[in-house]
Write a protein that holds these residues in place. Structure first.
Motif, PDB file in Angstrom:
ATOM      1  N   ALA A 276       7.003  -8.024  -0.884  1.00  0.00           N
ATOM      2  CA  ALA A 276       5.715  -7.490  -0.420  1.00  0.00           C
ATOM      3  C   ALA A 276       5.210  -8.290   0.780  1.00  0.00           C
ATOM      4  CB  ALA A 276       4.691  -7.518  -1.543  1.00  0.00           C
TER       5      ALA A 276
ATOM      6  N   PRO B  77       4.652  -0.391   5.685  1.00  0.00           N
ATOM      7  CA  PRO B  77       3.777   0.050   4.590  1.00  0.00           C
ATOM      8  C   PRO B  77       4.464  -0.044   3.225  1.00  0.00           C
ATOM      9  CG  PRO B  77       3.959   1.750   6.308  1.00  0.00           C
ATOM     10  CD  PRO B  77       4.985   0.703   6.607  1.00  0.00           C
ATOM     11  N   TYR B  78       3.704  -0.440   2.212  1.00  0.00           N
ATOM     12  CA  TYR B  78       4.260  -0.431   0.854  1.00  0.00           C
ATOM     13  C   TYR B  78       3.204  -0.015  -0.160  1.00  0.00           C
ATOM     14  CZ  TYR B  78       2.168  -5.110   0.179  1.00  0.00           C
ATOM     15  OH  TYR B  78       1.309  -6.171   0.106  1.00  0.00           O
ATOM     16  N   ILE B  79       3.698   0.553  -1.274  1.00  0.00           N
ATOM     17  CA  ILE B  79       2.866   1.013  -2.375  1.00  0.00           C
ATOM     18  C   ILE B  79       3.177   0.122  -3.573  1.00  0.00           C
ATOM     19  CG2 ILE B  79       2.441   2.960  -3.935  1.00  0.00           C
ATOM     20  CD1 ILE B  79       3.538   4.791  -1.635  1.00  0.00           C
TER      21      ILE B  79
ATOM     22  N   ALA C 255       4.543  -7.037   4.550  1.00  0.00           N
ATOM     23  CA  ALA C 255       3.231  -7.238   5.171  1.00  0.00           C
ATOM     24  C   ALA C 255       3.375  -7.868   6.557  1.00  0.00           C
ATOM     25  CB  ALA C 255       2.347  -8.105   4.287  1.00  0.00           C
TER      26      ALA C 255
ATOM     27  N   ASP D  98      10.915   3.429   5.694  1.00  0.00           N
ATOM     28  CA  ASP D  98       9.614   3.841   6.229  1.00  0.00           C
ATOM     29  C   ASP D  98       8.480   3.393   5.306  1.00  0.00           C
ATOM     30  OD1 ASP D  98      10.574   5.038   8.493  1.00  0.00           O
ATOM     31  OD2 ASP D  98      10.883   6.968   7.524  1.00  0.00           O
ATOM     32  N   VAL D  99       8.769   3.305   4.018  1.00  0.00           N
ATOM     33  CA  VAL D  99       7.756   2.851   3.069  1.00  0.00           C
ATOM     34  C   VAL D  99       8.478   2.231   1.872  1.00  0.00           C
ATOM     35  CG1 VAL D  99       7.598   5.128   1.948  1.00  0.00           C
ATOM     36  CG2 VAL D  99       5.720   3.522   1.706  1.00  0.00           C
TER      37      VAL D  99
ATOM     38  N   ALA E  67      -2.861  -6.058   0.739  1.00  0.00           N
ATOM     39  CA  ALA E  67      -2.067  -5.721   1.921  1.00  0.00           C
ATOM     40  C   ALA E  67      -1.265  -4.433   1.731  1.00  0.00           C
ATOM     41  CB  ALA E  67      -1.129  -6.884   2.255  1.00  0.00           C
ATOM     42  N   ALA E  68      -1.374  -3.828   0.550  1.00  0.00           N
ATOM     43  CA  ALA E  68      -0.639  -2.587   0.265  1.00  0.00           C
ATOM     44  C   ALA E  68      -1.376  -1.380   0.813  1.00  0.00           C
ATOM     45  CB  ALA E  68      -0.439  -2.434  -1.236  1.00  0.00           C
ATOM     46  N   MET E  69      -0.668  -0.257   0.966  1.00  0.00           N
ATOM     47  CA  MET E  69      -1.300   0.978   1.418  1.00  0.00           C
ATOM     48  C   MET E  69      -1.830   1.789   0.242  1.00  0.00           C
ATOM     49  SD  MET E  69      -1.214   0.520   4.535  1.00  0.00           S
ATOM     50  CE  MET E  69      -1.260   1.795   5.821  1.00  0.00           C
ATOM     51  N   ALA E  70      -1.355   1.501  -0.967  1.00  0.00           N
ATOM     52  CA  ALA E  70      -1.843   2.216  -2.145  1.00  0.00           C
ATOM     53  C   ALA E  70      -1.401   1.467  -3.387  1.00  0.00           C
ATOM     54  CB  ALA E  70      -1.304   3.639  -2.190  1.00  0.00           C
ATOM     55  N   TRP E  71      -2.207   1.604  -4.445  1.00  0.00           N
ATOM     56  CA  TRP E  71      -1.830   1.060  -5.755  1.00  0.00           C
ATOM     57  C   TRP E  71      -1.755   2.228  -6.737  1.00  0.00           C
ATOM     58  CZ3 TRP E  71      -6.106   0.149  -9.620  1.00  0.00           C
ATOM     59  CH2 TRP E  71      -5.570  -0.099 -10.900  1.00  0.00           C
TER      60      TRP E  71
ATOM     61  N   GLY F  16       4.578  -5.447   9.055  1.00  0.00           N
ATOM     62  CA  GLY F  16       3.772  -4.241   9.249  1.00  0.00           C
ATOM     63  C   GLY F  16       4.402  -3.011   8.619  1.00  0.00           C
TER      64      GLY F  16
END
Lengths: 137, 137, 137, 137, 137, 137, 137, 137
Positions: free
Chosen positions: B87, B96-98, B91, B68-69, B115-119, B94
């Motif tokens: 990564a 999601p990755y952190i 992307a 899922d992530v 393209a990440a959802m969070a860093w 589609g």
């Protein structure tokens, strides 16, 4: 010299009259890093990079999706995580790509090469592959 | 120490009783590099790497698609082109990755972060994000 | 004679002024087998084949995806696993294809024919089908 | 002996307590060829084959799409166009597969092997790969 | 008269100089039913129909996928299961379609209309919709 | 004034001779609301809106899918749920889009901006981004 | 009698202890036609049908996408455009389906049958096919 | 009161013992707005929102993709562009959704409603629809 390999390939294909249209991400580092500066200026480096990277991605994403084959080069000086990122993007889309890199970095590139259609060490080899692929037999 | 961040995240999630299943690529470098050795032995390093990388990809590809992530970590010592490759793969799907990396390498990772959802810079931050995401409000 | 069926179809369509563009994999076996030779030479047959097959796939994969209909021929002399592979590739993509083969090999081709849009035994039949399909009624 | 390789792999995985569920197309040739006979009987061999192949495809198609990895074997006696067809189907779906065949038939299988994640010559090798892939490190 | 609605729409669009390219399945029933006759003749009606339907599908499938909008007409005399089949095909692809039918058959067409972008009762209405859709405001 | 931003962008791109083709939904509210009136008249507002919205969607859906990048503007006077809807549609398709809105409405637009490739506050900024993206370096 | 074929198939599978889960659209015509009545009442038949058809589609669409194989029956009394619509929907998704209908209506169903995996005339045949498909050989 | 409609639907479904699992985005505005605060603190409102919106999207995106039907509510007080964004996301994925809103805002929601499977004005209506959809007839 960083973008020289592109010109070598393009020139060589032109000389041999291969009917190939080349596109690429913006290869001028300075203007690429500044791609988002026209928008609100940012003080933090992260957000300046973030904005420029996304503006550049509008271009890159579309070009990758429209291309028939990508050529992805790795040198030993830079991290070039963006190049590896593009390779992964191609792999997930099923878009063929050729890697161009020296023998010394085979090991760290093994996952990237494993999903590639060919690994070349010189621009001449890349041109030969392209020439072969577009030839009308 | 290279794989420590994984254990830290997993341990911390376990302590907090978060209902999250973790999977990962084989993180033992030696056995990962030897993943294809059971097949015909190769003399050339390129093909040994190639075979192992593909065997590992059977695992990685499926795990990425089922997750899922994804959490993708970058250090400053290694090239980790495989991490950037994953990564890009996420992307394009589609998924999601952190990203998890120090501030020093923001610039070379700008495309990957864009393209990440969070860093995140610490494993604690990653755990907090995961905790938030799975919480049932 | 192996590639003769292609020429027969192309010639016949040209004579009848059908507006059809034909593309194909490289049909010259020798140059096809050597497609990867421009890259590092290989001693093992497996890797030479592997490299050439991938270089050829850059071409084939794109052509299949861009075509409107594929014609896949089977003879009784060769194994032609690549032809059956292409048929499976078309089937998974939902790309229509016509098989061209003699009655003698109906049984081993039953899975390939089951997913085809038509089975023809002569090039004339293929041309008639194409003519019908592109006609403007 | 034709289906023996399947049993060897399954047995060996069971002995080693690998948590893998195996599925396959109907491997009994006689009942497979008769899969459509419950429907209207056919006089022509082509249509009998056609109907059975489609009934079998209801099973095969779903199993391929649900599997995590496919093992596709080629012998030198049979044409096995259906095996190559399944390989092409997997390739287009991005489904990983391992080929199992002797060294003698490397050349005619080059396209099929080029899109595979591994080529094995013995069932023991296949089991080792599977064991590695599902291991929890 | 069965194909008259097509001509009315095409003529009217031409008179109004709308820049629309029209394509359709073969609307001549006799030649459509005979589309597969060039292949091996069949005694059973089912297989003759089967072969012709598949040959016609090479054409229809491609045209539907390439079109921007489909117009699907239903009369009260015929079963026109093929029209409803095409509507379902469009719906699953996310391809917009307009239905054209009299008020009397609203009820049996409710599922088909529910997935349509518009329901028209006259060809004039269809032309007005097309005119509106392609207009450059 | 509502559609002025479009003209500003188009004019400015034309002056700078950027090779960009612009398309848009029908921006004339009155004719847009009446798009379905050619079909059976409706008494209920819901169905009149429903029919017009669907007729407009034939146009919008196709244009979004064919575009390379979308520009989506939000003002503070209107609800513009259709604009947010289009943004979500682009996001799910992986189609890049740029938002254009004032700083005052950052908060309610955070989800829409989070999936955008850039946020601009003036049409000049949008033009600069477009100019950069299509430039041939 | 209209829904009898379903029960016959389900009963027969249950008796033979086949491990198959059956789902279907709402087969009670009255409640199906009234599916949208809980929402605002409609005077026009078209909109009442429209609303009910969409509410039913929430159910049908999901069930079709989750199923492994669909059974689609046609009688000669009704138009059953919804059945043909579902068949087209399955075809575009690559979902296998079996048609169940009498020999008399082969001709109008030729397009629907051409994309089917099997055509059966009795529920016993359908059960035999299902039994074969789920059997573990 | 803003989240009351959710509880009403969930409670009512529970009372009627409907076997439905509900998930939702984080509905607590304060914690939702702070979702990214665990990461580096931001001074600019835009980036704080940006980070929180992306963290929330990890959750929302996955939940939307895994759900069978979405319920999207609009009130007349808030802009709720995120709700319209989610509707567009569902529409592009072909995921069915039901809108819940008062009659007063039919006009600005026409595009969102046009792609919905149903429009309800009360939570009771939503529950009735869900009850109907999951019922086993």
């Amino acid at each position: 010299m960083h973008t020289d390999w592109r010109n070598q390939i393009i020139e060589s294909c032109r000389e041999q009259k291969l009917d190939i249209a080349f596109t690429s991400a913006n290869t001028d580092h300075e203007s690429s890093d500044a791609a988002g500066d026209v928008l609100d200026p940012e003080e933090k480096g992260f957000w300046r990079d973030h904005k420029s990277a996304k503006v550049n991605a509008i271009r890159t994403k579309t070009l990758i999706e429209q291309s028939d084959v990508a050529i992805i080069r790795f040198g030993d000086k830079y991290k070039q995580w963006n190049a590896a990122f593009d390779a992964g993007y191609c792999a997930a889309l099923g878009k063929p790509y050729i890697t161009l890199h020296a023998e010394e970095i085979i090991h760290p590139l093994k996952e990237v090469d494993a999903a590639a259609m060919a690994w070349a060490t010189t621009t001449d080899q890349v041109v030969e592959i392209l020439k072969y692929v577009v030839s009308d037999r």
